[in-house]
Design a protein around this motif. Structure first.
Motif, PDB file in Angstrom:
ATOM      1  N   GLY A   5       0.801  -1.209   0.000  1.00 41.62           N
ATOM      2  CA  GLY A   5       0.000   0.000   0.000  1.00 41.62           C
ATOM      3  C   GLY A   5       0.841   1.270   0.000  1.00 41.62           C
ATOM      4  O   GLY A   5       0.390   2.335  -0.421  1.00 41.62           O
ATOM      5  N   SER A   6       2.056   1.170   0.466  1.00 41.70           N
ATOM      6  CA  SER A   6       2.928   2.345   0.508  1.00 41.70           C
ATOM      7  C   SER A   6       3.549   2.638  -0.842  1.00 41.70           C
ATOM      8  O   SER A   6       4.205   3.666  -1.025  1.00 41.70           O
ATOM      9  N   GLY A   7       3.370   1.713  -1.803  1.00 41.63           N
ATOM     10  CA  GLY A   7       3.959   1.909  -3.122  1.00 41.63           C
ATOM     11  C   GLY A   7       5.279   1.208  -3.296  1.00 41.63           C
ATOM     12  O   GLY A   7       5.854   1.225  -4.387  1.00 41.63           O
ATOM     13  N   PHE A   8       5.833   0.634  -2.223  1.00 38.14           N
ATOM     14  CA  PHE A   8       7.101  -0.087  -2.315  1.00 38.14           C
ATOM     15  C   PHE A   8       6.834  -1.551  -2.641  1.00 38.14           C
ATOM     16  O   PHE A   8       5.782  -2.124  -2.313  1.00 38.14           O
ATOM     17  N   ARG A   9       7.828  -2.167  -3.276  1.00 41.03           N
ATOM     18  CA  ARG A   9       7.745  -3.607  -3.494  1.00 41.03           C
ATOM     19  C   ARG A   9       7.751  -4.325  -2.156  1.00 41.03           C
ATOM     20  O   ARG A   9       8.252  -3.804  -1.155  1.00 41.03           O
ATOM     21  N   ASP A  10       7.212  -5.521  -2.099  1.00 41.21           N
ATOM     22  CA  ASP A  10       7.108  -6.277  -0.840  1.00 41.21           C
ATOM     23  C   ASP A  10       8.477  -6.432  -0.171  1.00 41.21           C
ATOM     24  O   ASP A  10       8.610  -6.271   1.045  1.00 41.21           O
ATOM     25  N   ARG A  16      12.489  -2.322   5.091  1.00 39.82           N
ATOM     26  CA  ARG A  16      12.284  -1.118   5.914  1.00 39.82           C
ATOM     27  C   ARG A  16      11.872  -1.516   7.326  1.00 39.82           C
ATOM     28  O   ARG A  16      12.387  -1.004   8.323  1.00 39.82           O
ATOM     29  N   GLU A  17      10.900  -2.426   7.406  1.00 46.41           N
ATOM     30  CA  GLU A  17      10.391  -2.838   8.714  1.00 46.41           C
ATOM     31  C   GLU A  17      11.447  -3.613   9.500  1.00 46.41           C
ATOM     32  O   GLU A  17      11.602  -3.424  10.708  1.00 46.41           O
ATOM     33  N   ARG A  18      12.172  -4.486   8.801  1.00 44.44           N
ATOM     34  CA  ARG A  18      13.190  -5.287   9.481  1.00 44.44           C
ATOM     35  C   ARG A  18      14.299  -4.391  10.030  1.00 44.44           C
ATOM     36  O   ARG A  18      14.799  -4.608  11.129  1.00 44.44           O
ATOM     37  N   TRP A  19      14.692  -3.350   9.271  1.00 46.21           N
ATOM     38  CA  TRP A  19      15.749  -2.443   9.732  1.00 46.21           C
ATOM     39  C   TRP A  19      15.293  -1.646  10.957  1.00 46.21           C
ATOM     40  O   TRP A  19      16.020  -1.535  11.937  1.00 46.21           O
ATOM     41  N   GLN A  20      14.055  -1.138  10.903  1.00 41.48           N
ATOM     42  CA  GLN A  20      13.571  -0.335  12.011  1.00 41.48           C
ATOM     43  C   GLN A  20      13.424  -1.180  13.276  1.00 41.48           C
ATOM     44  O   GLN A  20      13.858  -0.779  14.357  1.00 41.48           O
ATOM     45  N   GLN A  21      12.814  -2.342  13.146  1.00 42.27           N
ATOM     46  CA  GLN A  21      12.623  -3.217  14.312  1.00 42.27           C
ATOM     47  C   GLN A  21      13.959  -3.730  14.846  1.00 42.27           C
ATOM     48  O   GLN A  21      14.195  -3.761  16.055  1.00 42.27           O
ATOM     49  N   LEU A  51      20.449  -6.128   3.126  1.00 44.29           N
ATOM     50  CA  LEU A  51      20.954  -5.823   1.784  1.00 44.29           C
ATOM     51  C   LEU A  51      21.058  -7.078   0.928  1.00 44.29           C
ATOM     52  O   LEU A  51      20.758  -7.045  -0.282  1.00 44.29           O
ATOM     53  N   LEU A  52      21.465  -8.179   1.544  1.00 41.91           N
ATOM     54  CA  LEU A  52      21.550  -9.426   0.787  1.00 41.91           C
ATOM     55  C   LEU A  52      20.160  -9.880   0.343  1.00 41.91           C
ATOM     56  O   LEU A  52      19.972 -10.383  -0.775  1.00 41.91           O
ATOM     57  N   GLY A  53      19.165  -9.651   1.196  1.00 46.12           N
ATOM     58  CA  GLY A  53      17.788  -9.985   0.824  1.00 46.12           C
ATOM     59  C   GLY A  53      17.318  -9.138  -0.342  1.00 46.12           C
ATOM     60  O   GLY A  53      16.659  -9.650  -1.266  1.00 46.12           O
ATOM     61  N   LEU A  54      17.638  -7.838  -0.324  1.00 44.24           N
ATOM     62  CA  LEU A  54      17.256  -6.973  -1.438  1.00 44.24           C
ATOM     63  C   LEU A  54      17.948  -7.415  -2.727  1.00 44.24           C
ATOM     64  O   LEU A  54      17.340  -7.431  -3.807  1.00 44.24           O
ATOM     65  N   GLN A 112      17.887   1.718  -6.352  1.00 44.11           N
ATOM     66  CA  GLN A 112      16.619   2.291  -5.944  1.00 44.11           C
ATOM     67  C   GLN A 112      16.036   1.576  -4.725  1.00 44.11           C
ATOM     68  O   GLN A 112      15.495   2.204  -3.813  1.00 44.11           O
ATOM     69  N   ASP A 113      16.171   0.257  -4.696  1.00 42.93           N
ATOM     70  CA  ASP A 113      15.642  -0.503  -3.562  1.00 42.93           C
ATOM     71  C   ASP A 113      16.364  -0.137  -2.260  1.00 42.93           C
ATOM     72  O   ASP A 113      15.726  -0.053  -1.199  1.00 42.93           O
ATOM     73  N   ILE A 114      17.662   0.048  -2.338  1.00 41.35           N
ATOM     74  CA  ILE A 114      18.416   0.422  -1.124  1.00 41.35           C
ATOM     75  C   ILE A 114      17.938   1.774  -0.605  1.00 41.35           C
ATOM     76  O   ILE A 114      17.720   1.963   0.599  1.00 41.35           O
ATOM     77  N   THR A 115      17.722   2.699  -1.528  1.00 43.43           N
ATOM     78  CA  THR A 115      17.236   4.027  -1.128  1.00 43.43           C
ATOM     79  C   THR A 115      15.812   3.944  -0.582  1.00 43.43           C
ATOM     80  O   THR A 115      15.480   4.540   0.456  1.00 43.43           O
ATOM     81  N   ASP A 116      14.956   3.183  -1.271  1.00 42.63           N
ATOM     82  CA  ASP A 116      13.563   3.063  -0.833  1.00 42.63           C
ATOM     83  C   ASP A 116      13.460   2.356   0.520  1.00 42.63           C
ATOM     84  O   ASP A 116      12.488   2.571   1.263  1.00 42.63           O
ATOM     85  N   ALA A 117      14.445   1.542   0.835  1.00 38.08           N
ATOM     86  CA  ALA A 117      14.433   0.855   2.130  1.00 38.08           C
ATOM     87  C   ALA A 117      14.778   1.793   3.274  1.00 38.08           C
ATOM     88  O   ALA A 117      14.718   1.392   4.450  1.00 38.08           O
ATOM     89  N   GLY A 118      15.133   3.049   2.950  1.00 39.35           N
ATOM     90  CA  GLY A 118      15.345   4.049   4.000  1.00 39.35           C
ATOM     91  C   GLY A 118      16.793   4.357   4.308  1.00 39.35           C
ATOM     92  O   GLY A 118      17.073   5.028   5.316  1.00 39.35           O
ATOM     93  N   PHE A 119      17.686   3.915   3.448  1.00 34.86           N
ATOM     94  CA  PHE A 119      19.114   4.140   3.710  1.00 34.86           C
ATOM     95  C   PHE A 119      19.646   5.316   2.887  1.00 34.86           C
ATOM     96  O   PHE A 119      19.225   5.532   1.754  1.00 34.86           O
TER      97      PHE A 119
END
Length: 880
Positions: A5-10, A16-21, A51-54, A112-119
């Motif tokens: 829903g946020s527009g990001f890929r799953d 993002r969630e894993r990094w924050q938690q 990062l390896l997951g991305l 782009q994925d690294i940036t979208d993940a909040g880094f």
């Protein structure tokens, strides 16, 4: 590919969630007291997993060939597994073969994925060849790539890249080492070139984490290794150095983690508010003298100093080993000095065979310092570290008289003195000589005024002070005029050692100065000098910056407290260096001007004349005007010479024609005749008496005229006595008439007649002093307490005479009693200046013995001082 829903890929949303938690859980570890290394390693492991997951998620959408031809690499802080809570992510995608559209799209996608993940991402796509080639053009790029670490993809591609980078570093080591070191030096200039900043950057200031990184980068160039333990195994570092580096880095890593989390962003600045907060959070406890924050900062300075010391040595060895000439010719030019010392092209140190005996011997260590100064060499690290370890482990080392004398001789240097004292401080030697310096190590000055710690401020002040040697300014002239510079330098070393105690630091400093004088076997006179300078080192800044320096009463009181030009010059240059060392730009031109004006004014009072170049040029110009009044060449030349010897104020207050007439009359005076003139001083209510006479020594005119003027109720304000050539002596008295606001001509005639009688011997009766006092309005001067009575002897300022300074309060007849006593003591007054400021009198006498020589006998000087003091005190305490 599915989107949330946020527009990001799953996969991105999950990252993002894993990094924050995960970061929040690791923060809990930090709050519970986990080590800084454990926290950054945990963050690094978390980041690697994300990062390896991305990376793997991206691969799923591309052909298998992509995975076989790329290598995903981390570098910089991510590569060395030092990820702070809000660190940037530096990564690179290496590829082999041609750059296809699919490869470009894969690269764009992962970036782009690294940036979208909040880094905050620093991402690049390079071939191994391109990456290595680019590193040669930019030291920052090369430094970051030395910390490369494989994360995913083709491992052989990574190994090929790393081998290429290592071969490149080996072939280009000289240029790479210089480039890396120069880049770090530029960074230090921006973020702090000293360890002892009060608001440091824990990463980029000197002694920060970046200097640990610097060792790693240089280690890669020299040995192909960045790991500290591996460098130790390769003998690039000693075991004790590796241990200290790791302990120091641990302290800074924990500190940096806290700064990041508290700011919720990347923040490496360690400001005052954070220092106070973190000191409390980390459990520091203060006492009556030292705040918790000051103890925290002492730890910071201790750890950052260790990093600096080890890093400086590693850099020096790296630079030297990269020099072909040094490596080839060093053994040929190394020579032995005495039994213990070896001197090479760049360094001086101690023989291995005698190092154990030298490293704990203060006398030998100071001998090493003196040799380093003479030959302008650095101390080699092995010697430096051995001395430091020995001095650190010995609680007390005996300071012999020989060692004390060596230290005082070292302090007499002006070249390299600051560097040598800094070395002694780093090696823990300085505190063995001056025990109170240990207390000042890393001592925070927790105020908005200072930029550096007490010890750093002091050593910077020494460097600034010795630089005065080359300056043409007033402070340069004053510094060069000081003969016993070792006492000045010692006083500056001691001036702030009283800080960090409950009492006023000037009073504590006074006691430290006394104790230091005794410890260094100084004479009572020399101890008194350093005590005065330490106790009064804030006086000039207070008066110059916070008082009206045109207030003559204030300046007179200051001059009286200082008492001699020698001490005044010392206090002036010490003050300038002290203020300048507070921080860049603190000693502004305006502040320096105020200090210099106060110095000049006080010096005028103590010496009785002005000595700046402007007045010199005016005097020469005026003497030429006087000479031009005569057409006779011989008379003109004589007039020019005589005029240059007249008091400057006198020349300023009379025109050339008047002075020329007086001088010609004096020139024609025979031995038993006297020229005498009495008149009003222009633009004042003062009267002047000018006397010219050919006389031999011991004539006694000075004391007899002072007695006469006092007996007539005249209050002397100043007296100048000047020899003007051909045995002619010119006396110029200025005084106020207490009986007349505007004295009639008959009064002036009376003064002139009586003065002629006294000078020619017609009036030999002792003067009788009146006690008539006029009531005047109660001004500020009357509200001040009477100054203390002091007599000081200055035998340093001039070579031709002994200077006697008398500080007292005014009373009719005092000057006569002092000058008569000087005459009885067999002294000739060659020059005198009497100044009165409201209630205060300052009398300056330049005296010589009956042979016209300076008084040098210490016993005779003591007798003179005591006799003049006794005469002054007895007269002032008599009932009127």
């Amino acid at each position: 590919m599915s989107l949330t829903g946020s527009g990001f890929r799953d996969s991105v949303q999950a990252a993002r969630e894993r990094w924050q938690q995960g970061r929040d859980k690791i923060r809990t570890l930090h709050e519970e007291g986990a080590s800084g290394r454990r926290v950054v390693n945990a963050l690094s492991d978390l980041l690697d997993h994300i990062l390896l997951g991305l990376y793997r998620s991206c691969l799923e959408d591309f052909s298998p060939e992509i995975g076989a031809n790329v290598s995903f690499i981390l570098h910089g802080g991510c590569g060395r597994r030092e990820v702070a809570p809000y660190s940037d992510v530096d990564s690179m995608l290496l590829y082999q073969g041609s750059l296809s559209d699919e490869m470009s799209e894969f690269s764009r996608r992962i970036a782009q994925d690294i940036t979208d993940a909040g880094f905050q991402s620093g991402f690049s796509l390079r071939t191994p060849r391109d990456a290595c080639s680019m590193s040669l053009k930019d030291a920052a790029v090369f430094s970051s790539l030395t910390e490369s670490r494989f994360l995913g993809g083709n491992p052989e591609l990574y190994e090929n890249y790393l081998s290429r980078l290592q071969r490149l570093a080996s072939r280009r080591s000289t240029n790479l080492i210089r480039g890396i070191v120069e880049a770090r030096e530029r960074e230090r200039l921006e973020f702090g070139e000293t360890v002892y900043l009060l608001r440091p950057n824990v990463k980029k200031s000197r002694g920060g984490l970046r200097d640990v990184h610097l060792i790693r980068w240089l280690g890669f160039v020299r040995f192909g290794e960045t790991d500290i333990d591996q460098l130790c195994r390769r003998r690039a570092l000693f075991g004790v150095e590796a241990t200290r580096l790791q302990a120091s880095a641990e302290f800074l890593l924990r500190l940096r983690n806290e700064l990041h989390w508290a700011a919720s962003r990347a923040n490496d600045g360690f400001g005052r508010n954070e220092q106070v907060r973190i000191a409390e959070k980390f459990g520091y406890v203060g006492d009556d003298a030292v705040l918790p924050v000051e103890k925290l900062m002492q730890d910071y300075f201790r750890y950052s100093s260790q990093i600096r010391n080890i890093g400086d040595n590693f850099v020096a060895k790296s630079l030297n080993r990269s020099s072909f000439a040094t490596n080839v010719f060093a053994p040929l030019v190394t020579r032995q000095i005495g039994e213990n010392f070896l001197m090479g092209p760049l360094h001086i140190g101690v023989n291995k065979a005698t190092l154990e005996n030298v490293q704990g011997d203060l006398s030998q260590v100071l001998r090493l310092m003196q040799l380093a100064a003479v030959h302008e060499k650095k101390i080699d690290y092995t010697t430096w570290d051995a001395i430091r370890r020995t001095m650190s482990n010995k609680p007390e080392i005996e300071l012999t008289r020989q060692s004390a004398e060596q230290f005082m001789a070292l302090l007499a240097n002006t070249r390299m003195l600051a560097d040598l004292l800094k070395l002694l401080h780093e090696m823990r030697v300085l505190e063995k000589i001056l025990p109170d310096f240990k207390h000042a190590r890393g001592l925070l000055q927790f105020n908005e005024y200072h930029k550096y710690t007490v010890d750093e401020h002091t050593l910077r002040a020494i460097a600034i002070l010795t630089d005065f040697e080359q300056e043409p300014s007033d402070k340069g002239k004053a510094y060069r005029s000081i003969r016993d510079k070792n006492l000045l330098h010692l006083a500056l070393l001691l001036h702030d050692l009283g800080k960090g105690y409950p009492e006023d630091h000037c009073e504590v400093g006074r006691r430290i100065a006394i104790a230091s004088g005794e410890r260094l076997w100084l004479s009572d006179e020399d101890t008194e000098t350093i005590k005065f300078l330490v106790q009064n080192h804030l006086v000039m800044t207070h008066l110059a910056f916070h008082r009206d320096i045109n207030d003559e009463e204030m300046v007179a009181e200051f001059a009286a407290n200082v008492g001699s030009v020698r001490l005044l010059s010392m206090l002036y240059v010490l003050t300038c260096a002290d203020v300048d060392a507070v921080g860049p730009g603190v000693l502004t031109a305006w502040k320096l001007g105020l200090l210099t004006d106060l110095y000049r004014h006080a010096k005028n009072i103590l010496t009785g004349h002005r000595d700046d170049d402007r007045y010199e040029s005016q005097q020469v110009e005026f003497s030429e005007q006087i000479a031009a009044t005569s057409t006779d060449a011989d008379i003109s030349a004589w007039l020019s010479h005589a005029a240059q010897n007249l008091p400057r104020n006198y020349c300023e207050q009379h025109d050339a024609e008047f002075i020329s007439k007086q001088l010609i009359e004096l020139r024609e005076t025979i031995s038993d005749k006297v020229q005498c003139y009495v008149g009003r001083v222009k633009d004042t209510n003062l009267i002047e008496l000018c006397i010219g006479k050919r006389e031999k020594r011991r004539a006694g005119i000075f004391y007899r005229v002072t007695g006469l003027l006092a007996s007539l109720g005249l209050s002397i304000t100043s007296v100048d006595i000047k020899p003007i050539g051909d045995s002619l002596i010119f006396y110029w008295f200025k005084f106020a008439d207490r009986d007349f606001d505007n004295p009639p001509q008959s009064r002036l005639d009376e003064i002139q007649k009586r003065a002629l009688d006294v000078v020619t011997g017609g009036d030999r009766e002792p003067p009788q002093f009146r006690t008539k006092w006029k009531k005047r309005g109660g001004g500020r001067a009357l509200q001040l307490s009477r100054p203390r009575i002091e007599v000081k002897i200055d035998n340093q300022t001039v070579d031709s005479a002994t200077i006697i300074d008398v500080f007292a309060y005014k009373k009719i007849g005092l000057l006569y009693r002092i000058s008569e006593k000087l005459h009885e003591l067999g002294l000739d007054v060659n020059y005198a200046r009497i100044s009165t400021y409201a209630h205060q009198l300052i009398a300056v006498f330049y005296v010589a013995d009956e042979q016209g020589n300076k008084v040098r006998n210490k016993n005779q000087l003591h007798v003179i001082q005591q006799e003049v003091l006794r005469e002054t005190s007895e007269f002032l305490t008599q009932e009127d």
